[in-house]
Write a protein that holds these residues in place. Structure first.
Motif, PDB file in Angstrom:
ATOM      1  N   ASP A 245      63.901  60.235  58.554  1.00 56.83           N
ATOM      2  CA  ASP A 245      63.953  60.356  60.051  1.00 56.83           C
ATOM      3  C   ASP A 245      65.242  59.841  60.883  1.00 56.83           C
ATOM      4  O   ASP A 245      65.003  60.177  62.031  1.00 56.83           O
ATOM      5  CB  ASP A 245      63.042  61.324  60.309  1.00 56.83           C
ATOM      6  N   GLN A 246      65.865  59.693  60.318  1.00 54.60           N
ATOM      7  CA  GLN A 246      66.724  58.249  60.766  1.00 54.60           C
ATOM      8  C   GLN A 246      68.220  58.880  62.131  1.00 54.60           C
ATOM      9  O   GLN A 246      68.063  58.825  63.459  1.00 54.60           O
ATOM     10  CB  GLN A 246      67.813  57.228  60.291  1.00 54.60           C
ATOM     11  N   GLY A 247      68.296  60.233  61.936  1.00 55.16           N
ATOM     12  CA  GLY A 247      68.523  61.401  62.409  1.00 55.16           C
ATOM     13  C   GLY A 247      68.115  61.980  63.621  1.00 55.16           C
ATOM     14  O   GLY A 247      68.557  62.865  63.904  1.00 55.16           O
ATOM     15  N   VAL A 248      67.240  62.250  63.116  1.00 56.53           N
ATOM     16  CA  VAL A 248      65.914  62.895  64.392  1.00 56.53           C
ATOM     17  C   VAL A 248      65.728  61.884  65.103  1.00 56.53           C
ATOM     18  O   VAL A 248      65.405  62.198  66.580  1.00 56.53           O
ATOM     19  CB  VAL A 248      64.893  63.792  63.399  1.00 56.53           C
ATOM     20  N   THR A 249      65.182  60.695  64.816  1.00 51.30           N
ATOM     21  CA  THR A 249      64.277  59.927  65.923  1.00 51.30           C
ATOM     22  C   THR A 249      65.771  58.550  66.027  1.00 51.30           C
ATOM     23  O   THR A 249      65.550  58.017  65.385  1.00 51.30           O
ATOM     24  CB  THR A 249      62.771  59.649  65.921  1.00 51.30           C
ATOM     25  N   PRO A 250      65.821  57.867  67.224  1.00 48.91           N
ATOM     26  CA  PRO A 250      66.677  56.957  66.990  1.00 48.91           C
ATOM     27  C   PRO A 250      65.758  55.423  66.567  1.00 48.91           C
ATOM     28  O   PRO A 250      64.316  55.263  66.730  1.00 48.91           O
ATOM     29  CB  PRO A 250      66.502  56.481  68.727  1.00 48.91           C
ATOM     30  N   GLY A 251      66.339  54.768  65.414  1.00 53.28           N
ATOM     31  CA  GLY A 251      64.908  54.003  64.946  1.00 53.28           C
ATOM     32  C   GLY A 251      64.609  54.383  63.498  1.00 53.28           C
ATOM     33  O   GLY A 251      63.920  53.360  62.780  1.00 53.28           O
ATOM     34  N   GLY A 252      64.782  55.641  63.263  1.00 58.70           N
ATOM     35  CA  GLY A 252      63.356  56.197  62.331  1.00 58.70           C
ATOM     36  C   GLY A 252      61.985  56.172  62.578  1.00 58.70           C
ATOM     37  O   GLY A 252      61.502  55.842  64.008  1.00 58.70           O
ATOM     38  N   ARG A 253      61.308  57.247  62.001  1.00 58.95           N
ATOM     39  CA  ARG A 253      59.984  56.830  61.787  1.00 58.95           C
ATOM     40  C   ARG A 253      59.815  56.486  60.773  1.00 58.95           C
ATOM     41  O   ARG A 253      59.944  55.877  59.635  1.00 58.95           O
ATOM     42  CB  ARG A 253      59.320  58.276  61.535  1.00 58.95           C
ATOM     43  N   LYS A 254      58.091  55.492  60.941  1.00 58.65           N
ATOM     44  CA  LYS A 254      57.820  55.175  59.388  1.00 58.65           C
ATOM     45  C   LYS A 254      56.253  55.152  59.480  1.00 58.65           C
ATOM     46  O   LYS A 254      55.611  55.863  59.644  1.00 58.65           O
ATOM     47  CB  LYS A 254      57.999  53.439  59.912  1.00 58.65           C
ATOM     48  N   ILE A 255      56.294  55.656  57.722  1.00 54.88           N
ATOM     49  CA  ILE A 255      54.965  56.036  57.518  1.00 54.88           C
ATOM     50  C   ILE A 255      54.464  55.134  55.655  1.00 54.88           C
ATOM     51  O   ILE A 255      55.513  54.447  55.657  1.00 54.88           O
ATOM     52  CB  ILE A 255      55.121  57.194  56.440  1.00 54.88           C
ATOM     53  N   SER A 256      53.388  54.852  55.815  1.00 51.31           N
ATOM     54  CA  SER A 256      52.694  53.907  54.263  1.00 51.31           C
ATOM     55  C   SER A 256      52.988  54.683  53.305  1.00 51.31           C
ATOM     56  O   SER A 256      52.786  55.974  53.134  1.00 51.31           O
ATOM     57  CB  SER A 256      51.733  53.989  54.587  1.00 51.31           C
ATOM     58  N   ALA A 257      53.508  54.308  51.849  1.00 49.90           N
ATOM     59  CA  ALA A 257      53.722  54.643  51.082  1.00 49.90           C
ATOM     60  C   ALA A 257      52.208  55.508  50.185  1.00 49.90           C
ATOM     61  O   ALA A 257      52.626  56.017  49.433  1.00 49.90           O
ATOM     62  CB  ALA A 257      54.644  53.991  49.864  1.00 49.90           C
ATOM     63  N   PHE A 258      51.640  54.257  50.417  1.00 51.28           N
ATOM     64  CA  PHE A 258      50.496  54.847  50.388  1.00 51.28           C
ATOM     65  C   PHE A 258      49.816  56.717  50.207  1.00 51.28           C
ATOM     66  O   PHE A 258      49.204  57.196  49.465  1.00 51.28           O
ATOM     67  CB  PHE A 258      49.225  53.901  50.830  1.00 51.28           C
ATOM     68  N   PHE A 259      50.178  57.118  51.765  1.00 49.60           N
ATOM     69  CA  PHE A 259      49.603  58.456  52.271  1.00 49.60           C
ATOM     70  C   PHE A 259      51.000  58.988  51.529  1.00 49.60           C
ATOM     71  O   PHE A 259      50.238  60.714  51.079  1.00 49.60           O
ATOM     72  CB  PHE A 259      49.747  59.132  53.001  1.00 49.60           C
ATOM     73  N   LEU A 260      51.857  58.928  51.090  1.00 49.78           N
ATOM     74  CA  LEU A 260      53.130  59.888  50.360  1.00 49.78           C
ATOM     75  C   LEU A 260      52.438  60.059  49.002  1.00 49.78           C
ATOM     76  O   LEU A 260      52.685  61.199  48.482  1.00 49.78           O
ATOM     77  CB  LEU A 260      54.618  59.164  50.544  1.00 49.78           C
ATOM     78  N   VAL A 261      52.197  59.130  48.155  1.00 53.22           N
ATOM     79  CA  VAL A 261      52.076  59.618  47.422  1.00 53.22           C
ATOM     80  C   VAL A 261      50.313  60.521  46.619  1.00 53.22           C
ATOM     81  O   VAL A 261      50.307  60.945  45.854  1.00 53.22           O
ATOM     82  CB  VAL A 261      51.076  57.960  46.697  1.00 53.22           C
ATOM     83  N   ILE A 262      49.538  59.745  47.711  1.00 57.96           N
ATOM     84  CA  ILE A 262      48.575  61.109  48.330  1.00 57.96           C
ATOM     85  C   ILE A 262      48.548  62.700  48.995  1.00 57.96           C
ATOM     86  O   ILE A 262      47.977  62.894  47.401  1.00 57.96           O
ATOM     87  CB  ILE A 262      47.202  60.474  48.875  1.00 57.96           C
ATOM     88  N   ALA A 263      49.900  62.221  49.024  1.00 58.61           N
ATOM     89  CA  ALA A 263      50.017  63.848  49.478  1.00 58.61           C
ATOM     90  C   ALA A 263      50.882  64.614  48.033  1.00 58.61           C
ATOM     91  O   ALA A 263      50.450  65.889  47.556  1.00 58.61           O
ATOM     92  CB  ALA A 263      51.416  63.829  50.040  1.00 58.61           C
ATOM     93  N   GLY A 264      51.206  63.520  47.468  1.00 60.01           N
ATOM     94  CA  GLY A 264      51.860  64.045  46.294  1.00 60.01           C
ATOM     95  C   GLY A 264      50.993  64.529  45.111  1.00 60.01           C
ATOM     96  O   GLY A 264      51.246  64.874  43.996  1.00 60.01           O
ATOM     97  N   PHE A 265      50.193  64.112  44.774  1.00 63.71           N
ATOM     98  CA  PHE A 265      49.068  63.286  44.140  1.00 63.71           C
ATOM     99  C   PHE A 265      48.437  65.173  44.069  1.00 63.71           C
ATOM    100  O   PHE A 265      48.460  65.691  43.423  1.00 63.71           O
ATOM    101  CB  PHE A 265      48.160  63.001  43.957  1.00 63.71           C
ATOM    102  N   ILE A 266      48.470  65.401  45.730  1.00 63.58           N
ATOM    103  CA  ILE A 266      47.118  66.570  46.197  1.00 63.58           C
ATOM    104  C   ILE A 266      48.234  67.660  45.878  1.00 63.58           C
ATOM    105  O   ILE A 266      47.876  68.618  44.957  1.00 63.58           O
ATOM    106  CB  ILE A 266      47.329  66.670  47.743  1.00 63.58           C
ATOM    107  N   VAL A 267      49.524  67.647  45.679  1.00 66.42           N
ATOM    108  CA  VAL A 267      51.030  69.091  45.786  1.00 66.42           C
ATOM    109  C   VAL A 267      50.637  69.295  44.267  1.00 66.42           C
ATOM    110  O   VAL A 267      50.443  69.895  43.451  1.00 66.42           O
ATOM    111  CB  VAL A 267      51.913  68.653  46.514  1.00 66.42           C
ATOM    112  N   GLY A 268      50.827  68.196  43.300  1.00 64.82           N
ATOM    113  CA  GLY A 268      50.854  68.004  41.418  1.00 64.82           C
ATOM    114  C   GLY A 268      49.730  68.500  40.798  1.00 64.82           C
ATOM    115  O   GLY A 268      49.695  69.280  39.839  1.00 64.82           O
ATOM    116  N   LEU A 269      49.084  68.489  42.029  1.00 59.07           N
ATOM    117  CA  LEU A 269      47.340  68.522  40.802  1.00 59.07           C
ATOM    118  C   LEU A 269      47.201  70.283  41.559  1.00 59.07           C
ATOM    119  O   LEU A 269      47.230  70.677  40.197  1.00 59.07           O
ATOM    120  CB  LEU A 269      46.153  67.804  41.858  1.00 59.07           C
TER     121      LEU A 269
END
Length: 437
Positions: A245-269
């Motif tokens: 989200d560098q185009g939305v917020t100056p400097g962008g936002r940050k998130i742990s890859a761990f949470f993205l993997v969990i979210a993807g796992f739930i969606v895929g399941l």
């Protein structure tokens, strides 16, 4: 109670996002002669080759693909193909008119006419993949995709899809009735939850003078404002951290890859078990749970649907013989038409009426699966019910479901054809405004 209300808003936001994706894909396919020609070429061998195949085997369902009691994917009858178009058409009408929920009736509808649950799930997932790959709009959305975000999400989505496909196949191999019961229970819980809150929302809308206030209330927080859960998740510094989200917020936002993997796992399941593509979960999880902007979420959602549905349908179902290609192509054809008509009808009907039909159609799906559940539980030896009662429940659940869906379809077509003059005048007005702006 507040938690359940928030959960309903979460699921409805996802269902609306899925409907927007369906409409955009439909527009992309129907406005391209090349894509329409591809559909025609795909339908020809299914129709003519399927007729020859059915004649050669005497109309019997072969069991040579996918192991125990699997169906031959090329089996064809006129009734099956016509029914699949009708199912896709009705699902498209619901999605286009209501803006949510149409895809949830496909698996229950197929199971109601005797299709095994695992075959209904695999076929629905393949139909979504075919629609996504043919109507792909990735070339227009690539600028909105955070590549690192999407790739990390897909790691979890593929893992979840693998597990979901394995669960469905393992249950089917153990006992086809157990597989049907498991899928039915999942749909009973989900549709029951949605039906309860849809009916309560409709009731509240009727009691309020300004229905628009109720719609605004149920729309949830704005995507650009990070919700509390998203802020909390982004505040956890658990390497590796991804910037977006560098185009939305100056400097962008940050998130742990761990949470993205969990979210993807739930969606895929969920996608692999229910056959719904996973798009209805991606949007609310990204926006509400991870704090990703709507702009980035839309692009990433389109990206993940192509790969998640493709991977799940091919590696978890197609190679095992659990996809009915005739049904998939019929549903694709019907849904492309239905969603166009449904979206046009929203211009001439009230929001309260749309809210009412959403509540009724979702409730019909819940009622259908709830009536089918006792028979499956009795076959598994979990309950003891008289055959007469089971037969009555099946008749009431199946006929009630299709009667309600057909009434809805008739109402949509009636609203469309009786308001053609209004719709044409509005189309001319919109065209004139576009040319002069």
């Amino acid at each position: 109670m507040k938690f359940m209300r928030n959960l309903h808003q979460f699921m409805m936001a996802g269902a609306r996002a899925q409907a927007r994706w369906e409409l955009e894909i439909s527009n992309t396919i129907l406005r391209s002669r090349r894509r329409l020609a591809i559909i025609g070429l795909l339908l020809l061998p299914i129709i003519f080759g399927g007729i020859a195949f059915a004649d050669n085997v005497g109309g019997a369902l072969p069991a040579f693909i996918g192991g125990k009691s699997a169906y031959g994917p090329s089996h064809y009858t006129n009734l099956i193909f016509g029914a699949s178009i009708l199912v896709g058409l009705c699902a498209g009408l619901i999605t286009g008119c209501i803006g949510a929920g149409g895809g949830f009736i496909i698996a229950p509808a197929l199971m109601s006419v005797g299709v095994k649950g695992i075959l209904a799930v695999g076929t629905d997932l393949f139909h979504i993949f075919a629609k996504a790959i043919m109507g792909s709009v990735l070339h227009r959305k690539m600028g909105n995709i955070a590549v690192a975000l999407a790739a990390t999400f897909l790691i979890g989505a593929i893992s979840g899809s693998t597990l979901g496909g394995y669960i469905n196949r393992a249950l089917y191999e153990k006992n086809p009735v157990l597989s049907d019961m498991f899928i039915t229970v999942i749909y009973v819980l989900m549709l029951g939850f949605l039906a309860f809150y849809a009916l309560s929302d409709w009731y509240r809308t009727l009691r309020r003078k300004n229905a628009a206030a109720d719609v605004a209330e149920s729309s949830g927080p704005q995507a650009e404002e990070i919700p509390p859960i998203g802020k909390m998740v982004q505040s956890i510094n658990l390497p590796p951290m991804l910037t977006f989200d560098q185009g939305v917020t100056p400097g962008g936002r940050k998130i742990s890859a761990f949470f993205l993997v969990i979210a993807g796992f739930i969606v895929g399941l969920a996608a692999a078990i229910m056959g719904v593509g996973g798009g209805f979960l991606t949007f609310p999880i990204f926006v509400y749970g991870l704090g990703v902007s709507s702009m980035t979420t839309v692009g990433t959602d389109i990206f993940q649907i192509v790969f998640t549905a493709g991977y799940g349908s091919i590696t978890q179902y197609a190679v095992y013989g659990f996809i009915f290609y005739t049904l998939a192509m019929g549903m694709l054809l019907g849904s492309l038409i239905g969603i166009q008509i449904g979206s046009i009808v929203t211009k001439v009907v009230s929001g309260t009426t749309i809210c009412a039909f959403y509540a009724v159609t979702v409730s019909a799906g819940f009622f259908n699966r709830a009536c089918a559940l006792p028979e499956k539980m009795m076959k598994m030896g979990y309950i003891d019910v008289s055959p007469q009662l089971l037969k009555l429940l099946n008749i009431v659940g199946t006929f009630g479901f299709f009667i309600i869906i057909i009434i809805f379809a008739v109402w949509v077509f009636w609203s469309f054809f009786t308001n053609l003059k209004v719709l044409r005048a509005e189309e001319v007005h919109e065209s004139w405004e576009t040319q002069n702006n």
